[in-house]
Design a protein around this motif. Structure first.
Motif, PDB file in Angstrom:
ATOM      1  N   VAL A  88       0.808  -1.225   0.000  1.00  0.00           N
ATOM      2  CA  VAL A  88       0.000   0.000   0.000  1.00  0.00           C
ATOM      3  C   VAL A  88       0.841   1.275   0.000  1.00  0.00           C
ATOM      4  CG1 VAL A  88      -1.963  -1.099   1.110  1.00  0.00           C
ATOM      5  CG2 VAL A  88      -0.208  -0.067   2.532  1.00  0.00           C
ATOM      6  N   ARG A  89       2.025   1.231   0.614  1.00  0.00           N
ATOM      7  CA  ARG A  89       2.841   2.443   0.723  1.00  0.00           C
ATOM      8  C   ARG A  89       3.810   2.515  -0.459  1.00  0.00           C
ATOM      9  NH1 ARG A  89       6.885   4.892   4.750  1.00  0.00           N
ATOM     10  NH2 ARG A  89       6.008   6.970   5.074  1.00  0.00           N
ATOM     11  N   ASN A  90       3.278   2.933  -1.577  1.00  0.00           N
ATOM     12  CA  ASN A  90       4.031   3.056  -2.814  1.00  0.00           C
ATOM     13  C   ASN A  90       3.435   4.197  -3.624  1.00  0.00           C
ATOM     14  OD1 ASN A  90       1.668   1.932  -4.108  1.00  0.00           O
ATOM     15  ND2 ASN A  90       2.389  -0.097  -3.464  1.00  0.00           N
ATOM     16  N   ASP A  91       4.000   4.483  -4.777  1.00  0.00           N
ATOM     17  CA  ASP A  91       3.543   5.623  -5.571  1.00  0.00           C
ATOM     18  C   ASP A  91       2.063   5.507  -5.928  1.00  0.00           C
ATOM     19  OD1 ASP A  91       6.070   6.705  -5.464  1.00  0.00           O
ATOM     20  OD2 ASP A  91       6.681   6.005  -7.462  1.00  0.00           O
ATOM     21  N   ARG A  92       1.642   4.314  -6.315  1.00  0.00           N
ATOM     22  CA  ARG A  92       0.230   4.129  -6.662  1.00  0.00           C
ATOM     23  C   ARG A  92      -0.656   4.342  -5.437  1.00  0.00           C
ATOM     24  NH1 ARG A  92      -3.242  -0.162  -6.270  1.00  0.00           N
ATOM     25  NH2 ARG A  92      -5.007  -0.173  -7.760  1.00  0.00           N
ATOM     26  N   GLY A  93      -0.229   3.814  -4.287  1.00  0.00           N
ATOM     27  CA  GLY A  93      -1.009   3.971  -3.067  1.00  0.00           C
ATOM     28  C   GLY A  93      -1.156   5.425  -2.659  1.00  0.00           C
ATOM     29  N   PHE A  94      -0.075   6.179  -2.746  1.00  0.00           N
ATOM     30  CA  PHE A  94      -0.137   7.599  -2.382  1.00  0.00           C
ATOM     31  C   PHE A  94      -1.033   8.369  -3.353  1.00  0.00           C
ATOM     32  CE2 PHE A  94       4.100   6.815  -0.260  1.00  0.00           C
ATOM     33  CZ  PHE A  94       3.607   6.977   1.025  1.00  0.00           C
ATOM     34  N   ALA A  95      -0.991   8.008  -4.635  1.00  0.00           N
ATOM     35  CA  ALA A  95      -1.833   8.694  -5.625  1.00  0.00           C
ATOM     36  C   ALA A  95      -3.314   8.413  -5.343  1.00  0.00           C
ATOM     37  CB  ALA A  95      -1.460   8.228  -7.034  1.00  0.00           C
ATOM     38  N   ILE A  96      -3.642   7.171  -4.994  1.00  0.00           N
ATOM     39  CA  ILE A  96      -5.028   6.834  -4.678  1.00  0.00           C
ATOM     40  C   ILE A  96      -5.464   7.534  -3.395  1.00  0.00           C
ATOM     41  CG2 ILE A  96      -6.527   4.946  -3.929  1.00  0.00           C
ATOM     42  CD1 ILE A  96      -4.993   3.142  -5.895  1.00  0.00           C
ATOM     43  N   ALA A  97      -4.586   7.566  -2.405  1.00  0.00           N
ATOM     44  CA  ALA A  97      -4.919   8.234  -1.145  1.00  0.00           C
ATOM     45  C   ALA A  97      -5.230   9.712  -1.383  1.00  0.00           C
ATOM     46  CB  ALA A  97      -3.766   8.091  -0.156  1.00  0.00           C
ATOM     47  N   ALA A  98      -4.456  10.363  -2.247  1.00  0.00           N
ATOM     48  CA  ALA A  98      -4.691  11.775  -2.557  1.00  0.00           C
ATOM     49  C   ALA A  98      -6.020  11.949  -3.282  1.00  0.00           C
ATOM     50  CB  ALA A  98      -3.544  12.316  -3.405  1.00  0.00           C
ATOM     51  N   ALA A  99      -6.341  11.024  -4.169  1.00  0.00           N
ATOM     52  CA  ALA A  99      -7.603  11.107  -4.901  1.00  0.00           C
ATOM     53  C   ALA A  99      -8.792  10.923  -3.960  1.00  0.00           C
ATOM     54  CB  ALA A  99      -7.634  10.049  -6.000  1.00  0.00           C
ATOM     55  N   VAL A 100      -8.636  10.060  -2.972  1.00  0.00           N
ATOM     56  CA  VAL A 100      -9.706   9.844  -1.991  1.00  0.00           C
ATOM     57  C   VAL A 100      -9.922  11.106  -1.152  1.00  0.00           C
ATOM     58  CG1 VAL A 100     -10.338   8.559   0.093  1.00  0.00           C
ATOM     59  CG2 VAL A 100      -9.450   7.344  -1.900  1.00  0.00           C
ATOM     60  N   VAL A 101      -8.844  11.768  -0.775  1.00  0.00           N
ATOM     61  CA  VAL A 101      -8.961  13.026  -0.025  1.00  0.00           C
ATOM     62  C   VAL A 101      -9.724  14.052  -0.853  1.00  0.00           C
ATOM     63  CG1 VAL A 101      -7.671  14.975   0.926  1.00  0.00           C
ATOM     64  CG2 VAL A 101      -6.895  12.633   1.380  1.00  0.00           C
ATOM     65  N   LYS A 102      -9.373  14.162  -2.120  1.00  0.00           N
ATOM     66  CA  LYS A 102     -10.038  15.123  -3.007  1.00  0.00           C
ATOM     67  C   LYS A 102     -11.531  14.801  -3.154  1.00  0.00           C
ATOM     68  CE  LYS A 102      -9.704  17.000  -7.716  1.00  0.00           C
ATOM     69  NZ  LYS A 102     -11.064  16.619  -8.172  1.00  0.00           N
ATOM     70  N   ALA A 103     -11.850  13.526  -3.373  1.00  0.00           N
ATOM     71  CA  ALA A 103     -13.250  13.133  -3.546  1.00  0.00           C
ATOM     72  C   ALA A 103     -14.040  13.328  -2.261  1.00  0.00           C
ATOM     73  CB  ALA A 103     -13.321  11.684  -4.009  1.00  0.00           C
ATOM     74  N   ALA A 104     -13.422  13.041  -1.119  1.00  0.00           N
ATOM     75  CA  ALA A 104     -14.104  13.206   0.162  1.00  0.00           C
ATOM     76  C   ALA A 104     -14.412  14.674   0.435  1.00  0.00           C
ATOM     77  CB  ALA A 104     -13.245  12.627   1.286  1.00  0.00           C
ATOM     78  N   THR A 105     -13.493  15.537   0.059  1.00  0.00           N
ATOM     79  CA  THR A 105     -13.719  16.973   0.228  1.00  0.00           C
ATOM     80  C   THR A 105     -14.915  17.422  -0.597  1.00  0.00           C
ATOM     81  OG1 THR A 105     -11.357  17.337   0.623  1.00  0.00           O
ATOM     82  CG2 THR A 105     -12.669  19.253  -0.011  1.00  0.00           C
ATOM     83  N   GLU A 106     -15.019  16.930  -1.828  1.00  0.00           N
ATOM     84  CA  GLU A 106     -16.147  17.269  -2.693  1.00  0.00           C
ATOM     85  C   GLU A 106     -17.463  16.756  -2.112  1.00  0.00           C
ATOM     86  OE1 GLU A 106     -15.308  15.631  -6.500  1.00  0.00           O
ATOM     87  OE2 GLU A 106     -13.510  16.853  -6.839  1.00  0.00           O
ATOM     88  N   LEU A 107     -17.396  15.583  -1.480  1.00  0.00           N
ATOM     89  CA  LEU A 107     -18.600  14.957  -0.947  1.00  0.00           C
ATOM     90  C   LEU A 107     -18.978  15.503   0.428  1.00  0.00           C
ATOM     91  CD1 LEU A 107     -20.715  12.814  -1.633  1.00  0.00           C
ATOM     92  CD2 LEU A 107     -19.187  11.090  -0.678  1.00  0.00           C
ATOM     93  N   GLY A 108     -18.025  16.140   1.100  1.00  0.00           N
ATOM     94  CA  GLY A 108     -18.287  16.694   2.416  1.00  0.00           C
ATOM     95  C   GLY A 108     -18.210  15.671   3.533  1.00  0.00           C
ATOM     96  N   CYS A 109     -17.299  14.707   3.390  1.00  0.00           N
ATOM     97  CA  CYS A 109     -17.100  13.703   4.424  1.00  0.00           C
ATOM     98  C   CYS A 109     -15.602  13.493   4.615  1.00  0.00           C
ATOM     99  CB  CYS A 109     -17.781  12.379   4.055  1.00  0.00           C
ATOM    100  SG  CYS A 109     -17.076  11.569   2.604  1.00  0.00           S
ATOM    101  N   THR A 110     -15.220  12.638   5.545  1.00  0.00           N
ATOM    102  CA  THR A 110     -13.801  12.366   5.744  1.00  0.00           C
ATOM    103  C   THR A 110     -13.350  11.284   4.761  1.00  0.00           C
ATOM    104  OG1 THR A 110     -14.131  10.584   7.363  1.00  0.00           O
ATOM    105  CG2 THR A 110     -14.065  12.859   8.208  1.00  0.00           C
TER     106      THR A 110
END
Length: 330
Positions: free
Chosen positions: A238-260
């Motif tokens: 999980v702690r690799n370039d792909r994992g970090f990219a997905i984690a960042a995308a989840v943060v962005k999507a969660a912000t749009e949705l208004g949740c954590t």
């Protein structure tokens, strides 16, 4: 909390299971008082499914004390197979260790039976028939209600099921495996197998050991998270370039949705063929955050984008067979 049938068994479990690996765990876990409070809050929220293991330190002891007067309300699942000592029979899924492990778990959990007894991993050193015979005996003796597998390759799980069927023994009713937005490899072989054979699916590490909580990013040390305690081999998943990219995308999507990010990641599990998702918490705030995910509906456009970013690449023979199957349907 919604209850779901575990495969084709007569067992019904809540959509979120409460994982108890943090209970009494030194450094990154929680103390007994907090652990018991977490169990009671989870039960008050409508949950009925607790998951533990004999290798989780004092977890089983704490769960046993937490369930005093409440045992009848709860589906208790535990696991055995990983080393609990240095002796040759302190590990694996052979008859001697499994029987001893079961008795010890019953004692620590202060119960007469286990609702779901799972082998913690596929043990290549023990014949599958010996493991299944032992589990069948435990069911017939009333010490175990149902049996499950955890961390099996698909072909080995199918071999176990076929062995049970051929010998007239109890068969696994569920598989517990790692599944999250970063690790979706079970979709290739395991999930179709579970559907065809009628097994329930219990997902562990839905937040990828903290990677999907929004607290970890590239270059940041995962202090205070499970990721910081993992073995290097598990970390690399999980702690690799792909994992970090997905984690960042989840943060962005969660912000749009208004949740954590954690809530979005857990809500995503409910859109997948998952019977129960194991949530873990060290604090009441974490548990409340996790439980709030039950109220989140993910818009189709966000689901589609998450799938685009996290879906598995084509592989052989899967991609080849999909093409062949499409020709058959013409």
């Amino acid at each position: 909390m919604e209850l779901c049938q575990l495969g084709r068994s007569g067992l019904y479990v809540s959509r979120f299971a409460l994982g108890t690996m943090t209970f009494g765990m030194k450094d990154w876990g929680c103390d007994e008082e907090t652990s018991i409070a977490l169990v009671h809050r989870y039960l008050d929220a409508g949950g009925n499914f607790l998951d533990t293991a004999d290798v989780y330190g004092s977890s089983e002891d704490i769960v046993g004390r937490a369930l005093k007067g409440r045992r009848h309300r709860v589906v208790v699942a535990t696991k055995a197979g990983l080393p609990v000592g240095r002796g040759p029979h302190d590990k694996g899924t052979g008859r001697l260790h499994l029987r001893r492990a079961c008795e010890n778990s019953l004692r620590r959990l202060q119960t007469d039976y286990l609702d779901l007894y799972q082998v913690h991993f596929d043990d290549p050193t023990t014949p599958i028939a010996e493991t299944l015979d032992t589990l069948d005996d435990l069911v017939r003796e009333g010490k175990v209600r149902y049996i499950g597998a955890s961390n099996f390759q698909a072909y080995r799980l199918m071999k176990a099921l076929a062995t049970s069927d051929a010998r007239g023994k109890e068969r696994f009713v569920s598989l517990q495996g790692q599944y999250n937005l970063i690790v979706r490899t079970l979709e290739r072989e395991h999930l179709p197998l579970l559907e065809e054979e009628g097994l329930g699916f219990i997902a562990w590490s839905p937040l990828a050991a903290g990677m999907l909580t929004g607290k970890i990013s590239a270059g940041a040390e995962p202090e205070g998270t499970r990721l910081g305690q993992r073995e290097v081999e598990l970390d690399a998943l999980v702690r690799n370039d792909r994992g970090f990219a997905i984690a960042a995308a989840v943060v962005k999507a969660a912000t749009e949705l208004g949740c954590t990010p954690a809530q979005l990641s857990l809500a995503w599990q409910s859109t997948r063929p998952v019977t129960a998702t194991i949530i873990g918490a060290r604090t009441m705030a974490q548990l409340e955050d996790n439980l709030a995910a039950l109220t989140i509906a993910i818009p189709e456009e966000i689901l589609a984008e998450l799938d685009r970013l996290t879906g598995l690449p084509d592989e052989y023979p899967g991609a080849f067979l999909r093409t062949m199957h499409s020709w058959l349907r013409r």
